[in-house]
Design a protein around this motif. Structure first.
Motif, short mmCIF file in Angstrom:
data_model
loop_
_atom_site.label_atom_id
_atom_site.label_comp_id
_atom_site.label_asym_id
_atom_site.label_seq_id
_atom_site.Cartn_x
_atom_site.Cartn_y
_atom_site.Cartn_z
N GLU A 84 12.46 -4.79 -2.58
CA GLU A 84 11.68 -4.06 -1.58
C GLU A 84 12.31 -2.70 -1.34
O GLU A 84 13.54 -2.57 -1.27
CB GLU A 84 11.68 -4.86 -0.27
N LYS A 86 11.69 1.00 1.07
CA LYS A 86 10.97 1.60 2.19
C LYS A 86 11.10 3.11 2.11
O LYS A 86 12.19 3.64 1.91
CB LYS A 86 11.51 1.10 3.52
N SER A 97 -1.75 5.63 4.68
CA SER A 97 -2.58 4.45 4.91
C SER A 97 -2.88 3.82 3.55
O SER A 97 -2.80 4.48 2.52
CB SER A 97 -3.88 4.83 5.63
N HIS A 98 -3.21 2.55 3.59
CA HIS A 98 -3.53 1.88 2.33
C HIS A 98 -4.78 1.03 2.48
O HIS A 98 -5.08 0.53 3.56
CB HIS A 98 -2.35 1.02 1.86
N GLN A 101 -4.98 -1.63 -3.29
CA GLN A 101 -3.91 -1.04 -4.09
C GLN A 101 -3.95 0.48 -4.10
O GLN A 101 -3.31 1.12 -4.91
CB GLN A 101 -3.99 -1.56 -5.52
N LYS A 122 3.19 -4.56 -4.22
CA LYS A 122 2.51 -4.79 -2.94
C LYS A 122 2.89 -3.67 -2.00
O LYS A 122 4.07 -3.30 -1.90
CB LYS A 122 2.93 -6.14 -2.33
N VAL A 123 1.90 -3.13 -1.27
CA VAL A 123 2.16 -2.00 -0.38
C VAL A 123 1.79 -2.36 1.05
O VAL A 123 0.88 -3.16 1.29
CB VAL A 123 1.36 -0.75 -0.86
N ASP A 124 2.55 -1.80 1.99
CA ASP A 124 2.26 -1.96 3.41
C ASP A 124 2.65 -0.67 4.11
O ASP A 124 3.69 -0.08 3.79
CB ASP A 124 3.04 -3.15 3.99
N THR A 125 1.83 -0.21 5.03
CA THR A 125 2.13 1.01 5.78
C THR A 125 2.24 0.67 7.26
O THR A 125 1.50 -0.16 7.77
CB THR A 125 1.05 2.08 5.57
N LEU A 126 3.18 1.34 7.92
CA LEU A 126 3.42 1.11 9.34
C LEU A 126 3.47 2.46 10.04
O LEU A 126 4.23 3.33 9.66
CB LEU A 126 4.76 0.37 9.53
N ILE A 135 6.35 3.52 4.61
CA ILE A 135 5.65 2.84 3.51
C ILE A 135 6.62 1.80 2.96
O ILE A 135 7.74 2.13 2.57
CB ILE A 135 5.26 3.83 2.40
N THR A 136 6.19 0.53 2.91
CA THR A 136 7.01 -0.54 2.36
C THR A 136 6.39 -1.00 1.05
O THR A 136 5.24 -1.39 1.01
CB THR A 136 7.09 -1.73 3.33
#
Length: 181
Positions: A84, A86, A97-98, A101, A122-126, A135-136
């Motif tokens: 992972e 960040k 934002s996502h 994909q 895999k993407v995740d935004t906070l 962005i993770t």
């Protein structure tokens, strides 16, 4: 390099390693990775441990010995635990934002940047009020993850005067003084 190559790799439960015609395949809970071996590098597997062996003590074999041992160890960690990274967007108006994909970035340009990510990542935004967007990115493939994070970072590298740009979480950017009045 040979000291790295001589280190024994412990194989966690649920991970299988097969070697076929110079191609090593590692399967685990998170996915499957394969790597081609060259220069006569061989693997020896017994009692949940893996040894990487080289055919001679030549300089190239020593270097490749350490390289392939590190690559195989990273593959084993990837399919069992995963990796992972960040990224932090530092700057006024910088947003991320996502959707699926696709990663959309607003980095102060006249246009937004849309990046299509590989299916393995895999993407995740906070985004929290008063904090920088984060962005993770997570994947079982360390090389692919590094390439994707480097690509995102290359859109707006941290600059030394105000520190604005895309940086890794925890990265320290050396600052310059700028103009003196």
């Amino acid at each position: 390099m040979s000291r790295i190559g001589k280190a024994i790799i412990t194989i966690p439960a649920g991970v299988t390693i097969t070697e076929n015609n110079g191609v090593v395949t590692v399967k685990g809970a998170k996915g499957e990775l394969s790597q081609e071996l060259t220069a006569g590098i061989t693997l020896e597997q017994k009692d949940g441990e893996l040894n990487v062996n080289r055919p001679s003590d030549s300089k190239q074999h020593k270097a490749l010995h350490g390289l392939y041992r590190a690559l195989i160890a990273n593959m084993i960690v990837g399919v069992s635990e995963g990796f992972e990274k960040k990224l932090e967007l530092v700057g006024v108006g910088y947003r991320a934002s996502h959707a699926g994909q696709k990663l959309e970035l607003a980095l102060g340009f006249s246009h937004g940047i849309v990046l299509e990510l590989p299916s393995e990542v895999k993407v995740d935004t906070l985004t929290e009020k008063g904090k920088n967007p984060i962005i993770t990115l997570a994947s079982h493939d360390k090389q692919l993850l590094g390439m994707v994070t480097a690509k995102i970072r290359s859109f707006r590298k941290p600059e030394p005067y105000k520190g604005k740009g895309v940086r890794f979480v925890g990265e320290i950017v050396r600052r310059k003084a700028g103009k003196s009045a």
